[in-house]
Write a protein that holds these residues in place. Sequence first.
Motif, PDB file in Angstrom:
ATOM      1  N   VAL A   3      -0.722  39.780  52.731  1.00  0.00           N
ATOM      2  CA  VAL A   3      -1.199  40.437  51.504  1.00  0.00           C
ATOM      3  C   VAL A   3      -1.490  41.913  51.735  1.00  0.00           C
ATOM      4  O   VAL A   3      -0.928  42.768  51.037  1.00  0.00           O
ATOM      5  CB  VAL A   3      -2.426  39.698  50.932  1.00  0.00           C
ATOM      6  CG1 VAL A   3      -3.014  40.482  49.764  1.00  0.00           C
ATOM      7  CG2 VAL A   3      -2.038  38.294  50.488  1.00  0.00           C
ATOM      8  N   PRO A   4      -2.345  42.286  52.709  1.00  0.00           N
ATOM      9  CA  PRO A   4      -2.545  43.721  52.933  1.00  0.00           C
ATOM     10  C   PRO A   4      -1.279  44.444  53.390  1.00  0.00           C
ATOM     11  O   PRO A   4      -1.096  45.625  53.088  1.00  0.00           O
ATOM     12  CB  PRO A   4      -3.642  43.779  54.001  1.00  0.00           C
ATOM     13  CG  PRO A   4      -3.655  42.441  54.640  1.00  0.00           C
ATOM     14  CD  PRO A   4      -3.220  41.477  53.579  1.00  0.00           C
ATOM     15  N   LEU A   5      -0.392  43.747  54.098  1.00  0.00           N
ATOM     16  CA  LEU A   5       0.879  44.365  54.475  1.00  0.00           C
ATOM     17  C   LEU A   5       1.692  44.688  53.230  1.00  0.00           C
ATOM     18  O   LEU A   5       2.266  45.778  53.118  1.00  0.00           O
ATOM     19  CB  LEU A   5       1.667  43.444  55.404  1.00  0.00           C
ATOM     20  CG  LEU A   5       3.095  43.911  55.725  1.00  0.00           C
ATOM     21  CD1 LEU A   5       3.090  45.289  56.389  1.00  0.00           C
ATOM     22  CD2 LEU A   5       3.812  42.894  56.615  1.00  0.00           C
ATOM     23  N   GLY A   6       1.745  43.748  52.285  1.00  0.00           N
ATOM     24  CA  GLY A   6       2.474  43.998  51.039  1.00  0.00           C
ATOM     25  C   GLY A   6       1.906  45.178  50.273  1.00  0.00           C
ATOM     26  O   GLY A   6       2.646  46.000  49.725  1.00  0.00           O
ATOM     27  N   GLU A   7       0.566  45.280  50.242  1.00  0.00           N
ATOM     28  CA  GLU A   7      -0.073  46.416  49.571  1.00  0.00           C
ATOM     29  C   GLU A   7       0.311  47.723  50.259  1.00  0.00           C
ATOM     30  O   GLU A   7       0.593  48.726  49.599  1.00  0.00           O
ATOM     31  CB  GLU A   7      -1.593  46.240  49.591  1.00  0.00           C
ATOM     32  CG  GLU A   7      -2.083  45.061  48.759  1.00  0.00           C
ATOM     33  CD  GLU A   7      -3.564  44.777  48.986  1.00  0.00           C
ATOM     34  OE1 GLU A   7      -4.156  45.381  49.915  1.00  0.00           O
ATOM     35  OE2 GLU A   7      -4.121  43.949  48.243  1.00  0.00           O
ATOM     36  N   ALA A   8       0.312  47.711  51.596  1.00  0.00           N
ATOM     37  CA  ALA A   8       0.646  48.919  52.354  1.00  0.00           C
ATOM     38  C   ALA A   8       2.094  49.329  52.109  1.00  0.00           C
ATOM     39  O   ALA A   8       2.395  50.523  51.979  1.00  0.00           O
ATOM     40  CB  ALA A   8       0.398  48.685  53.837  1.00  0.00           C
ATOM     41  N   LEU A   9       2.996  48.373  52.056  1.00  0.00           N
ATOM     42  CA  LEU A   9       4.407  48.690  51.803  1.00  0.00           C
ATOM     43  C   LEU A   9       4.574  49.363  50.441  1.00  0.00           C
ATOM     44  O   LEU A   9       5.354  50.308  50.293  1.00  0.00           O
ATOM     45  CB  LEU A   9       5.258  47.422  51.889  1.00  0.00           C
ATOM     46  CG  LEU A   9       5.458  46.866  53.306  1.00  0.00           C
ATOM     47  CD1 LEU A   9       6.021  45.452  53.240  1.00  0.00           C
ATOM     48  CD2 LEU A   9       6.390  47.767  54.117  1.00  0.00           C
ATOM     49  N   GLU A  10       3.833  48.884  49.443  1.00  0.00           N
ATOM     50  CA  GLU A  10       3.881  49.515  48.124  1.00  0.00           C
ATOM     51  C   GLU A  10       3.312  50.936  48.186  1.00  0.00           C
ATOM     52  O   GLU A  10       3.869  51.867  47.606  1.00  0.00           O
ATOM     53  CB  GLU A  10       3.097  48.683  47.107  1.00  0.00           C
ATOM     54  CG  GLU A  10       3.770  47.381  46.725  1.00  0.00           C
ATOM     55  CD  GLU A  10       2.986  46.634  45.660  1.00  0.00           C
ATOM     56  OE1 GLU A  10       2.066  47.234  45.057  1.00  0.00           O
ATOM     57  OE2 GLU A  10       3.277  45.444  45.434  1.00  0.00           O
TER      58      GLU A  10
END
Length: 202
Positions: free
Chosen positions: A67-74
Amino acid sequence: KGPLAVLKGRLELAAMFSAQGDQAKVTTNLESAAKSAERLTTSIDELLLLAGVRKASVSSGTIDMNVPLGEALENCENVFRQHGATVAALPALPPAVAHGPWISHVWSNFLSNAAKYGGPAAQISIGFRDRPETGMIRYWVKDCGDGIPADLQASLFVPFSRIGSDRVEGHGLGLSIVQRIVGRLGGNVGVESAPGQGALFW
């Protein structure tokens, strides 16, 4: 004070050219002032986060690291576009005991650095390694850039330290914030790199 000095100077020039009726130079200087204001805002945000991590009281729990990885990618989409960076297929990351918003910042920092310092059309990979001997998991971001000499690696996590190309803007706070965050959460950070072999930040 660097961005503030540029901001002040550009506004003074804009006022001068406005009095002279030179609208093109007014516009150019206002655009430069806006960029300096943006850099100044980023620096202030980083300083506040750096100070806040030391004092903040947060509760850690088991989080889905994807989840935080997905946020960071965005968050890093614009940086990826600017530098022509691409991210390899993502693995399914195992969960961690952490504080989600802070970990999102850690991922964002590692990913944006990989895009900026990973060379033209940077290729970025993300992964993890289970470390049963410590009861921990090592998460990492790797680029294929020029790499970092061993004698410079120790300074990477020191506040206001920067290495690399002058074309990369910043004030050397990002990795020191990462170190403080991960330390507060009971973990460690580091880098593995050699000249010509890219860099792996974990």
